[in-house]
Design a protein around this motif. Structure first.
Motif, PDB file in Angstrom:
ATOM      1  N   ALA A 118       0.841  -1.203   0.000  1.00  0.00           N
ATOM      2  CA  ALA A 118       0.000   0.000   0.000  1.00  0.00           C
ATOM      3  C   ALA A 118       0.875   1.251   0.000  1.00  0.00           C
ATOM      4  O   ALA A 118       0.610   2.208  -0.739  1.00  0.00           O
ATOM      5  CB  ALA A 118      -0.932  -0.021   1.208  1.00  0.00           C
ATOM      6  N   HIS A 119       1.934   1.265   0.814  1.00  0.00           N
ATOM      7  CA  HIS A 119       2.831   2.418   0.869  1.00  0.00           C
ATOM      8  C   HIS A 119       3.628   2.553  -0.432  1.00  0.00           C
ATOM      9  O   HIS A 119       3.831   3.662  -0.939  1.00  0.00           O
ATOM     10  CB  HIS A 119       3.790   2.279   2.054  1.00  0.00           C
ATOM     11  N   TYR A 120       4.085   1.419  -0.966  1.00  0.00           N
ATOM     12  CA  TYR A 120       4.868   1.458  -2.207  1.00  0.00           C
ATOM     13  C   TYR A 120       4.042   2.019  -3.369  1.00  0.00           C
ATOM     14  O   TYR A 120       4.496   2.905  -4.104  1.00  0.00           O
ATOM     15  CB  TYR A 120       5.371   0.044  -2.530  1.00  0.00           C
ATOM     16  N   LEU A 121       2.828   1.520  -3.523  1.00  0.00           N
ATOM     17  CA  LEU A 121       1.980   1.987  -4.628  1.00  0.00           C
ATOM     18  C   LEU A 121       1.550   3.437  -4.406  1.00  0.00           C
ATOM     19  O   LEU A 121       1.457   4.217  -5.360  1.00  0.00           O
ATOM     20  CB  LEU A 121       0.771   1.060  -4.776  1.00  0.00           C
ATOM     21  N   LEU A 122       1.291   3.797  -3.145  1.00  0.00           N
ATOM     22  CA  LEU A 122       1.001   5.209  -2.839  1.00  0.00           C
ATOM     23  C   LEU A 122       2.188   6.082  -3.251  1.00  0.00           C
ATOM     24  O   LEU A 122       2.004   7.158  -3.851  1.00  0.00           O
ATOM     25  CB  LEU A 122       0.714   5.369  -1.344  1.00  0.00           C
ATOM     26  N   GLY A 123       3.397   5.607  -2.959  1.00  0.00           N
ATOM     27  CA  GLY A 123       4.589   6.357  -3.344  1.00  0.00           C
ATOM     28  C   GLY A 123       4.711   6.501  -4.848  1.00  0.00           C
ATOM     29  O   GLY A 123       5.093   7.573  -5.351  1.00  0.00           O
ATOM     30  N   GLN A 124       4.390   5.437  -5.581  1.00  0.00           N
ATOM     31  CA  GLN A 124       4.407   5.520  -7.052  1.00  0.00           C
ATOM     32  C   GLN A 124       3.457   6.603  -7.537  1.00  0.00           C
ATOM     33  O   GLN A 124       3.790   7.406  -8.415  1.00  0.00           O
ATOM     34  CB  GLN A 124       3.984   4.179  -7.661  1.00  0.00           C
ATOM     35  N   MET A 125       2.263   6.599  -6.967  1.00  0.00           N
ATOM     36  CA  MET A 125       1.245   7.563  -7.396  1.00  0.00           C
ATOM     37  C   MET A 125       1.658   8.977  -7.022  1.00  0.00           C
ATOM     38  O   MET A 125       1.508   9.915  -7.826  1.00  0.00           O
ATOM     39  CB  MET A 125      -0.093   7.198  -6.736  1.00  0.00           C
ATOM     40  N   GLN A 126       2.187   9.145  -5.826  1.00  0.00           N
ATOM     41  CA  GLN A 126       2.637  10.479  -5.402  1.00  0.00           C
ATOM     42  C   GLN A 126       3.781  10.969  -6.278  1.00  0.00           C
ATOM     43  O   GLN A 126       3.830  12.150  -6.640  1.00  0.00           O
ATOM     44  CB  GLN A 126       3.093  10.422  -3.933  1.00  0.00           C
ATOM     45  N   PHE A 127       4.676  10.050  -6.661  1.00  0.00           N
ATOM     46  CA  PHE A 127       5.811  10.446  -7.485  1.00  0.00           C
ATOM     47  C   PHE A 127       5.332  10.871  -8.879  1.00  0.00           C
ATOM     48  O   PHE A 127       5.771  11.904  -9.414  1.00  0.00           O
ATOM     49  CB  PHE A 127       6.808   9.295  -7.604  1.00  0.00           C
TER      50      PHE A 127
END
Length: 214
Positions: free
Chosen positions: A152-161
């Motif tokens: 969840a954190h990794y994919l959130l980070g992808q989206m934020q990036f």
């Protein structure tokens, strides 16, 4: 096509093949193939087998989760937007099937956001305004449902990036999410469920190196 992590899948395969039940054997054979199949011809029979497992095991959400991942990967192997959308729609349907068995689950919500994020990439100019907040909301919900879920954190980070890059903004928030994901991957203990998702650490480490210079 992005290659997804295999190290934990090897452990997963070893664990599941030790089990004796037909469900465990079928899942132990087919789930790793979702990640290692690199052509539509190889992936299609794997998805079909997992669909049959899901149809037979009506109280198990895991086959539908990996079917969704398989369709997502299939979409990324396609060239035409309509073909990509067809498989992403099927992926969302599989998530909804899984959610009918296991509602309000962090892994399923993260997968929903992942699919929406890939839908956005099919036509970012048209879909950015609609799909970006939907994907972000799914990832934030996935984190809220289970703050210890590294995917969840990794994919959130992808989206934020991706959002920061598109807007020309600061990527520090995205890099913090990816760093949190890696921290959680390192702390993650083996689940009682051998079919619980384990992928993502290598992808997160690779993105941290490429995007965050760490």
């Amino acid at each position: 096509m992005k290659k997804y992590s295999f190290i934990l899948l090897i452990a997963f395969l070893s664990t599941s093949l030790l089990a004796n039940g037909p469900f465990e054997k079928a899942m132990g054979t087919n789930v790793p193939l979702v990640f290692s199949s690199n052509t539509p011809a190889d992936l299609t029979p794997v998805i079909n087998k997992l669909n049959r497992i899901g149809a037979a095991e009506k109280d198990r959400w895991e086959p539908h989760y990996y079917v969704a991942f398989g369709y997502l990967r299939m979409s990324q192997m396609m060239q035409e937007a309509a073909e990509k959308d067809k498989y992403l729609d099927l992926a969302l349907q599989s998530v909804e099937q899984a959610e009918s068995i296991l509602p309000n689950d962090s892994e399923l919500e993260a997968m929903r956001g992942f699919i929406i994020m890939i839908q956005l990439t099919v036509d970012p100019g048209t879909r950015g305004m609609t799909h970006s907040p939907l994907a972000m909301a799914s990832f934030q919900k996935a984190v809220a449902l289970n703050p210890e879920n590294p995917r969840a954190h990794y994919l959130l980070g992808q989206m934020q990036f991706g959002t920061a890059q598109f807007m020309g903004g600061d990527t520090s928030e995205a890099c913090a999410s990816i760093a949190k994901a890696i921290e959680l991957f390192d702390q993650q203990e083996a689940s009682d469920n051998p079919f619980a998702p384990t992928w993502g650490k290598q992808d997160a480490v690779g993105m941290q190196t490429r995007a965050c210079g760490q």
